[in-house]
Design a protein around this motif. Sequence first.
Motif, short mmCIF file in Angstrom:
data_model
loop_
_atom_site.label_atom_id
_atom_site.label_comp_id
_atom_site.label_asym_id
_atom_site.label_seq_id
_atom_site.Cartn_x
_atom_site.Cartn_y
_atom_site.Cartn_z
N MET A 138 0.81 -1.21 0.00
CA MET A 138 0.00 0.00 0.00
C MET A 138 0.85 1.27 0.00
O MET A 138 0.51 2.25 -0.67
N GLU A 139 1.96 1.29 0.73
CA GLU A 139 2.77 2.50 0.78
C GLU A 139 3.33 2.86 -0.59
O GLU A 139 3.28 4.02 -1.02
N GLU A 140 3.85 1.89 -1.29
CA GLU A 140 4.40 2.15 -2.61
C GLU A 140 3.29 2.54 -3.59
O GLU A 140 3.49 3.40 -4.45
N THR A 141 2.14 1.92 -3.45
CA THR A 141 1.00 2.27 -4.31
C THR A 141 0.56 3.70 -4.08
O THR A 141 0.29 4.45 -5.02
N ARG A 142 0.50 4.10 -2.81
CA ARG A 142 0.12 5.49 -2.51
C ARG A 142 1.13 6.48 -3.09
O ARG A 142 0.76 7.55 -3.58
N ALA A 143 2.41 6.14 -3.05
CA ALA A 143 3.44 7.02 -3.61
C ALA A 143 3.27 7.16 -5.12
O ALA A 143 3.41 8.25 -5.68
N CYS A 144 2.94 6.06 -5.78
CA CYS A 144 2.72 6.11 -7.22
C CYS A 144 1.49 6.94 -7.57
O CYS A 144 1.50 7.72 -8.53
N ILE A 145 0.44 6.79 -6.79
CA ILE A 145 -0.79 7.56 -7.03
C ILE A 145 -0.52 9.05 -6.82
O ILE A 145 -1.02 9.90 -7.58
N ALA A 146 0.28 9.38 -5.81
CA ALA A 146 0.62 10.79 -5.58
C ALA A 146 1.40 11.35 -6.76
O ALA A 146 1.19 12.50 -7.17
N ALA A 147 2.31 10.55 -7.32
CA ALA A 147 3.07 11.00 -8.49
C ALA A 147 2.16 11.21 -9.68
O ALA A 147 2.40 12.11 -10.51
N LEU A 148 1.10 10.44 -9.79
CA LEU A 148 0.16 10.59 -10.90
C LEU A 148 -0.60 11.91 -10.83
O LEU A 148 -1.04 12.43 -11.86
N ARG A 149 -0.76 12.45 -9.65
CA ARG A 149 -1.47 13.72 -9.54
C ARG A 149 -0.73 14.83 -10.27
O ARG A 149 -1.36 15.71 -10.88
N ALA A 150 0.60 14.82 -10.20
CA ALA A 150 1.37 15.83 -10.92
C ALA A 150 1.21 15.66 -12.43
O ALA A 150 1.09 16.64 -13.17
N LEU A 151 1.19 14.41 -12.90
CA LEU A 151 1.00 14.15 -14.32
C LEU A 151 -0.40 14.54 -14.77
O LEU A 151 -0.59 15.03 -15.89
N GLU A 152 -1.38 14.34 -13.90
CA GLU A 152 -2.75 14.74 -14.22
C GLU A 152 -2.85 16.26 -14.35
O GLU A 152 -3.53 16.77 -15.25
N THR A 153 -2.18 16.97 -13.46
CA THR A 153 -2.19 18.44 -13.52
C THR A 153 -1.55 18.93 -14.81
O THR A 153 -2.06 19.84 -15.47
#
Length: 259
Positions: A100-115
Amino acid sequence: MKDLEGIGAVASAGVAAVGIVATLLLGRWALRGAQDAAHAGQAQAAATYQAALDAVQAQSQSDHQQWRRGIQREAYAAFLQSVLSYTDGARDDLRRASGMEETRACIAALRALETDMSQRAWVVRLEGPDEVASAAMTLQTSAKILVIIEENHARRMAAMTDLNLRNRTHPQEVTRIWELIPVAQSSWRSIGTPEDTSTAALAELRDLFTACELSPGLISTLCEPHEPASGDHPSFDEASRAFIRAAREALRSEGLPAV
């Protein structure tokens, strides 16, 4: 003799007068010819100047249109690249994530790409034309739907991984959790209604997750049903093809190479 001399003088005077008139007429004709030639030269010069001015204006307009289309082409390509970075990141990075921790980090990185994708989509909308702007909006929405599906799947897989890791230290609790998950899933939609039958299963699951030193928040990750993507919206692949097609048509209308 005097009469002959008088006649000669008169004749000479007449010849002189005729010569003067002829000279005047020739001079006038010459002046008129010069004026006509001057007017013709001025008209030719004006026509040459206007043709040159029209050519400069036409070239200027062509150069401006080429510059505008070049800006549009760059906007289209940049937006498409941002979309692919966003969706590829979801597909590749999330699927490689473990826990879960690594998954959350990846999802957080996706927010920058979405922006970044959203900002570049606005540039496409500003540059137009409307057909390309509309296709960009559809592609942006399709990309978000795709990533949401990938994120939900990644969260569920991460929760399952973390739960299975506890099997070494809490085998009985983990076994019981897997027994209760289908029960909670089947009654999840009734939570908060008069027909709610999930209370006992959820209460036991919370206790079991706490005993396994896992966040009770993972219960919803494992049990909550995820609605499939709406069939009314184009798939990501369909939206991608539609955007590329619209961009090509817009660029080719001005004779520029397509993306």
